[in-house]
Design an enzyme around this catalytic site. Sequence first.
Site, PDB file in Angstrom:
ATOM      1  N   ASP A   1       4.429 -10.947  -8.098  1.00  0.00           N
ATOM      2  CA  ASP A   1       4.369 -12.409  -8.212  1.00  0.00           C
ATOM      3  C   ASP A   1       5.770 -12.931  -8.514  1.00  0.00           C
ATOM      4  O   ASP A   1       6.360 -12.597  -9.548  1.00  0.00           O
ATOM      5  CB  ASP A   1       3.480 -12.834  -9.395  1.00  0.00           C
ATOM      6  CG  ASP A   1       1.994 -12.667  -9.144  1.00  0.00           C
ATOM      7  OD1 ASP A   1       1.574 -12.424  -8.006  1.00  0.00           O
ATOM      8  OD2 ASP A   1       1.237 -12.792 -10.139  1.00  0.00           O
TER       9      ASP A   1
ATOM     10  N   HIS B   1      -0.341 -11.783  -1.693  1.00  0.00           N
ATOM     11  CA  HIS B   1      -0.892 -11.334  -2.978  1.00  0.00           C
ATOM     12  C   HIS B   1      -2.066 -10.390  -2.754  1.00  0.00           C
ATOM     13  O   HIS B   1      -3.104 -10.498  -3.415  1.00  0.00           O
ATOM     14  CB  HIS B   1      -1.260 -12.543  -3.845  1.00  0.00           C
ATOM     15  CG  HIS B   1      -0.074 -13.388  -4.175  1.00  0.00           C
ATOM     16  ND1 HIS B   1       0.546 -13.373  -5.411  1.00  0.00           N
ATOM     17  CD2 HIS B   1       0.663 -14.234  -3.401  1.00  0.00           C
ATOM     18  CE1 HIS B   1       1.593 -14.181  -5.388  1.00  0.00           C
ATOM     19  NE2 HIS B   1       1.679 -14.728  -4.175  1.00  0.00           N
TER      20      HIS B   1
ATOM     21  N   HIS C   1       0.063 -16.698 -15.522  1.00  0.00           N
ATOM     22  CA  HIS C   1       0.784 -17.276 -14.390  1.00  0.00           C
ATOM     23  C   HIS C   1       1.608 -18.484 -14.841  1.00  0.00           C
ATOM     24  O   HIS C   1       2.791 -18.600 -14.514  1.00  0.00           O
ATOM     25  CB  HIS C   1      -0.199 -17.694 -13.289  1.00  0.00           C
ATOM     26  CG  HIS C   1      -0.744 -16.542 -12.495  1.00  0.00           C
ATOM     27  ND1 HIS C   1      -1.829 -15.818 -12.897  1.00  0.00           N
ATOM     28  CD2 HIS C   1      -0.326 -15.992 -11.331  1.00  0.00           C
ATOM     29  CE1 HIS C   1      -2.064 -14.868 -11.989  1.00  0.00           C
ATOM     30  NE2 HIS C   1      -1.182 -14.952 -11.041  1.00  0.00           N
TER      31      HIS C   1
ATOM     32  N   HIS D   1       1.016  -5.861  -5.776  1.00  0.00           N
ATOM     33  CA  HIS D   1       1.963  -6.874  -5.315  1.00  0.00           C
ATOM     34  C   HIS D   1       2.740  -7.491  -6.453  1.00  0.00           C
ATOM     35  O   HIS D   1       2.407  -7.317  -7.624  1.00  0.00           O
ATOM     36  CB  HIS D   1       1.244  -7.953  -4.487  1.00  0.00           C
ATOM     37  CG  HIS D   1       0.380  -8.859  -5.295  1.00  0.00           C
ATOM     38  ND1 HIS D   1      -0.951  -8.633  -5.503  1.00  0.00           N
ATOM     39  CD2 HIS D   1       0.662 -10.020  -5.947  1.00  0.00           C
ATOM     40  CE1 HIS D   1      -1.461  -9.609  -6.253  1.00  0.00           C
ATOM     41  NE2 HIS D   1      -0.498 -10.460  -6.541  1.00  0.00           N
TER      42      HIS D   1
ATOM     43  N   HIS E   1       5.484 -18.728  -7.383  1.00  0.00           N
ATOM     44  CA  HIS E   1       4.044 -18.611  -7.095  1.00  0.00           C
ATOM     45  C   HIS E   1       3.246 -19.699  -7.826  1.00  0.00           C
ATOM     46  O   HIS E   1       2.208 -20.141  -7.342  1.00  0.00           O
ATOM     47  CB  HIS E   1       3.566 -17.221  -7.506  1.00  0.00           C
ATOM     48  CG  HIS E   1       2.100 -16.975  -7.363  1.00  0.00           C
ATOM     49  ND1 HIS E   1       1.363 -17.397  -6.269  1.00  0.00           N
ATOM     50  CD2 HIS E   1       1.223 -16.334  -8.171  1.00  0.00           C
ATOM     51  CE1 HIS E   1       0.106 -17.022  -6.422  1.00  0.00           C
ATOM     52  NE2 HIS E   1      -0.014 -16.389  -7.564  1.00  0.00           N
TER      53      HIS E   1
ATOM     54  N   TRP F   1       2.401   2.185  17.036  1.00  0.00           N
ATOM     55  CA  TRP F   1       2.813   1.159  16.079  1.00  0.00           C
ATOM     56  C   TRP F   1       1.774   0.066  16.004  1.00  0.00           C
ATOM     57  O   TRP F   1       0.899  -0.047  16.868  1.00  0.00           O
ATOM     58  CB  TRP F   1       4.218   0.629  16.358  1.00  0.00           C
ATOM     59  CG  TRP F   1       4.487   0.007  17.714  1.00  0.00           C
ATOM     60  CD1 TRP F   1       3.732   0.126  18.849  1.00  0.00           C
ATOM     61  CD2 TRP F   1       5.594  -0.809  18.068  1.00  0.00           C
ATOM     62  NE1 TRP F   1       4.301  -0.568  19.879  1.00  0.00           N
ATOM     63  CE2 TRP F   1       5.444  -1.149  19.439  1.00  0.00           C
ATOM     64  CE3 TRP F   1       6.695  -1.301  17.379  1.00  0.00           C
ATOM     65  CZ2 TRP F   1       6.364  -1.956  20.110  1.00  0.00           C
ATOM     66  CZ3 TRP F   1       7.605  -2.093  18.049  1.00  0.00           C
ATOM     67  CH2 TRP F   1       7.444  -2.416  19.403  1.00  0.00           C
ATOM     68  N   ASN F   2       1.872  -0.731  14.931  1.00  0.00           N
ATOM     69  CA  ASN F   2       0.887  -1.775  14.650  1.00  0.00           C
ATOM     70  C   ASN F   2       1.583  -3.068  14.259  1.00  0.00           C
ATOM     71  O   ASN F   2       2.701  -3.045  13.747  1.00  0.00           O
ATOM     72  CB  ASN F   2       0.014  -1.377  13.447  1.00  0.00           C
ATOM     73  CG  ASN F   2      -0.715  -0.078  13.667  1.00  0.00           C
ATOM     74  OD1 ASN F   2      -1.615   0.020  14.478  1.00  0.00           O
ATOM     75  ND2 ASN F   2      -0.310   0.948  12.923  1.00  0.00           N
TER      76      ASN F   2
HETATM   77 MN    MN Z   1      -0.386 -12.556  -7.332  1.00  0.00          MN
END
Ligand code: MN
Length: 258
Positions: A75, A69, A207, A73, A79, A61-62
Amino acid sequence: MSTLSAFAAALAGGSIEVVDLTAPLSAQTPVIALPPQFAQTARFELEELSRYDDRGPAWYWNNFRTGEHTGTHFDAPNHWVTGADGDDVASVPAARLVAPAVVLDFSAEAAADPDFLLEVEHVRAWEGEHGLLPEGGWLLYRTGWDARGESQQDFLNADETGPHTPGISPECARWLAEEAPVVGLGVETVGTDAGAAHSFDPPFPCHAALMGSGKYGLTQLQNLAQLPPTGVLLVAAPLPIVSGSGSPARVLALVERG
Ligand code: MN
């Protein structure tokens, strides 16, 4: 047979195909680069905890570190400053994460001009051929940029004047946010805005307008070329990071075949 039983049978039988629109997430995944006066997002990094060894004899495992972002991904409205009072990524209603989608293909235009901008008249012309944008659904904007996803340099396509990647005009961004029935915009590039959008009026109009209208963004999508223009069901699955502004997401498209 119930609707969901018929749906499951179609999935098992292959008449509904699942297309993964998610870019692989690794230390090589391209990330946005802001001018040096601003904070920078982290690349994705794995930190190994154990791998069937003294640290954990039977298990691998990690830990991981990433920007919200980074890679493919989601938003969330909070954001952007225009959506500061809007939903964080954990508060986005789950029912809005499964929705119809349409694909507008402007890969030829973006190949000819990396600064190509989608305008309202482009969307209207597309609607004239394919029908109206879906209520509560996604506009997926194909530009062919996913082919550059192996290289940070090719993906950001920056020169001394800044990045050159396709996007949306300020007027079209405002229209998508305030007038179009869509819940969000999905793109193949590192962000929903054009590379040159830092110098638009307003700056970063996608955005500003989408987040300010409580709508969403999806970025770094791939495999949009495998989708038909209409008739797609999209599943966008960001992690419910409490108070988060976004999250790496697994994005799946369900498509009827045959
Ligand atoms: Mn983004």
